[in-house]
Design an enzyme around this catalytic site. Structure first.
Site, PDB file in Angstrom:
ATOM      1  CG  PHE A 289      38.049  34.340  32.981  1.00 21.14           C
ATOM      2  CD1 PHE A 289      37.722  33.311  32.103  1.00 21.14           C
ATOM      3  CD2 PHE A 289      38.986  34.084  33.979  1.00 21.14           C
ATOM      4  CE1 PHE A 289      38.334  32.056  32.213  1.00 21.14           C
ATOM      5  CE2 PHE A 289      39.588  32.834  34.084  1.00 21.14           C
ATOM      6  CZ  PHE A 289      39.268  31.827  33.206  1.00 21.14           C
TER       7      PHE A 289
ATOM      8  CE  LYS B  35      45.247  35.219  36.283  1.00 23.57           C
ATOM      9  NZ  LYS B  35      43.790  35.097  36.317  1.00 23.57           N
TER      10      LYS B  35
ATOM     11  CG  ASP C  30      37.319  37.417  40.051  1.00 20.26           C
ATOM     12  OD1 ASP C  30      38.518  37.561  40.379  1.00 20.26           O
ATOM     13  OD2 ASP C  30      36.930  36.498  39.305  1.00 20.26           O
TER      14      ASP C  30
HETATM   15  C1  LIG Z   1      42.757  34.091  36.346  1.00 17.98           C
HETATM   16  C2  LIG Z   1      41.419  34.490  36.868  1.00 17.98           C
HETATM   17  C3  LIG Z   1      40.579  33.552  37.500  1.00 17.98           C
HETATM   18  C4  LIG Z   1      40.956  32.102  37.621  1.00 17.98           C
HETATM   19  O1  LIG Z   1      42.085  31.920  38.402  1.00 17.98           O
HETATM   20  P1  LIG Z   1      42.941  30.541  38.298  1.00 17.98           P
HETATM   21  O2  LIG Z   1      44.069  30.746  39.264  1.00 17.98           O
HETATM   22  O3  LIG Z   1      43.359  30.386  36.883  1.00 17.98           O
HETATM   23  O4  LIG Z   1      42.054  29.450  38.746  1.00 17.98           O
HETATM   24  C5  LIG Z   1      39.374  34.014  37.991  1.00 17.98           C
HETATM   25  N1  LIG Z   1      39.001  35.299  37.884  1.00 17.98           N
HETATM   26  C6  LIG Z   1      39.793  36.230  37.291  1.00 17.98           C
HETATM   27  C7  LIG Z   1      39.338  37.639  37.223  1.00 17.98           C
HETATM   28  C8  LIG Z   1      41.010  35.846  36.748  1.00 17.98           C
HETATM   29  O5  LIG Z   1      41.773  36.743  36.124  1.00 17.98           O
END
Ligand SMILES: *Cc1c(COP(=O)(O)O)cnc(C)c1O
Length: 400
Positions: A137, A251, A222
């Protein structure tokens, strides 16, 4: 009608149906506790999806945000300000130096920055395609979504402009086969978060580093969910000593304020030319002040060690429970998933809520736990002690 139900009805009427209607209206929080609109208290073991790293109402965060709001709330990128500089310096330092930052307001935007940087790199070096992982994701914007490995959320919005090839997560051989000298970049979570806190076999991230070094593909880590202490290290890549070329964060970084970062290291730090990218709100003074307060507090209160030790207490406690609905627990630090023997996570989530614990049914057979990094051993034990009863209740709910 309860206040929760009244607010839920108004929510349903006012908001697009993309989230459904959440089960509770939360009204306030203090430490790891939150209260709903009817005054019921809960132990918050999900922290707004791994975001409220200092818990709720932490004095350091309140003070930093209030003082910055009073001093100067916004400048845009037409002017610079000291909090954003201190934040970038601090993040680069924690990540090992030799880099430069771009600040954003969300994780998706941090990945968009990484993606645009990678596209420039690909153009310059004549490379054509991207590699990402199945069930990975990376966000919901059209760029980040095209890298997101879950077909059910990606395919309704295709086709996409980028050629992205998906490989099974955790399989270093498959990654090696997929990444050639024509590959622009590999986007990789050190542990998959939304897929259900799924760690790869040990050595996978280091193998990805080697594969990218051998082919010249960029490694984009990421760490939007795994970063800022969640796994007991500042960044999950540090567990394998394999720093990506580009690192994305969000986050937990702002402790609840919207802030993200894209860090690029070595030669990639200067990929963008003037005018290549921008954001009005990115690195906003209040968000930057909040992130600085988070970093300072994580260090001062040794929350990395707390995430390790309380995470172990939680994991050992859950592992010792013998229950027909519980298969086990996976993850690291204060980032875990309870793995169920059946697809009953929604029932477990609601039984936990009824027992006073907020957790997240991240997958049909997995419950995500990502509490504030200030969780105490005693609070972890409260949950462990309640879990058999929660699982019993969830089983009953499913039978009826
Ligand atoms: C939550 C998340 C995103 C997206 O972040 P947002 O702040 O919701 O735009 C991207 N990559 C990972 C691994 C995530 O957990």
């Amino acid at each position: 009608m309860s206040r929760n139900d009244e607010l839920r009805a108004r929510y349903q009427a006012a908001f697009m149906p993309n989230y459904g209607v959440p089960p509770l209206a939360l009204a306030r929080g203090e430490g790891v506790k939150v209260w709903d609109a009817d005054g019921n208290a809960y132990l918050d073991l999900i922290a707004g999806i791994a975001v409220s790293s200092l818990g709720h109402g932490h004095p350091a965060l309140v003070e930093a945000v209030s003082a910055q709001a009073a001093a100067l709330a916004h400048t845009s990128n037409l002017f610079l300000h000291e909090p954003e500089i201190r934040l970038a310096e601090r993040l680069l330092d924690l990540a090992g130096g030799d880099g430069k930052a771009f600040l954003t307001s969300s994780g998706t935007e941090a990945n968009e920055c990484a993606l645009k940087l990678a596209i420039k790199y690909g153009r310059r070096t004549g490379r054509s395609y991207f590699v990402a992982t199945r069930n990975g994701f990376h966000g919901r914007s059209m760029g980040a979504l095209s890298l997101t490995g879950k077909e059910s959320i990606r395919e309704p919005f295709g086709p996409f402009a980028l050629d992205v090839r998906f490989v099974p997560y955790g399989d270093a051989d498959a990654l090696e086969k997929a990444v050639t000298g024509d590959c622009v970049a590999v986007f990789l979570e050190p542990t998959q978060g939304e897929a259900g806190v799924v760690p790869p076999p040990e050595g996978y991230f280091a193998a990805a580093r080697r594969i990218c070094d051998a082919t010249g593909a960029l490694l984009v880590g990421d760490e939007i969910q795994s970063g800022i202490g969640r796994t007991g290290a500042w960044f999950a890549f540090q567990h394998e000593g394999a720093r990506p070329d580009v690192l994305t964060l969000a986050k937990g970084l702002g402790g609840g304020l919207p802030v993200g970062a894209c860090l690029a290291f070595g030669e990639h730090a200067d990929t963008f030319a003037k005018g290549d990218h921008g954001s009005t709100f990115g690195g906003n003074p209040i968000a930057a002040a909040a992130a600085l307060a988070v970093l300072t507090t994580v260090e001062k209160d040794d929350l990395l060690a707390n995430a390790q030790s309380v995470g172990e207490i939680l994991a050992n406690g859950v592992a010792a429970i013998d229950h027909p609905l519980l298969k086990g627990i996976r993850g690291r630090g204060l980032w875990r998933a309870l793995v169920l023997t059946a697809e009953r996570s929604a029932a477990v989530e609601s039984a936990a809520r009824a027992a006073g614990f907020l957790v997240n049914a991240v997958q049909p057979d997995a419950i995500r736990i990502a509490p504030p990094l200030i969780l105490t051993a005693g609070q972890a034990r409260l949950f462990v002690d309640a879990l058999p009863g929660v699982l019993d209740a969830a089983q009953k709910e499913n039978r009826s």
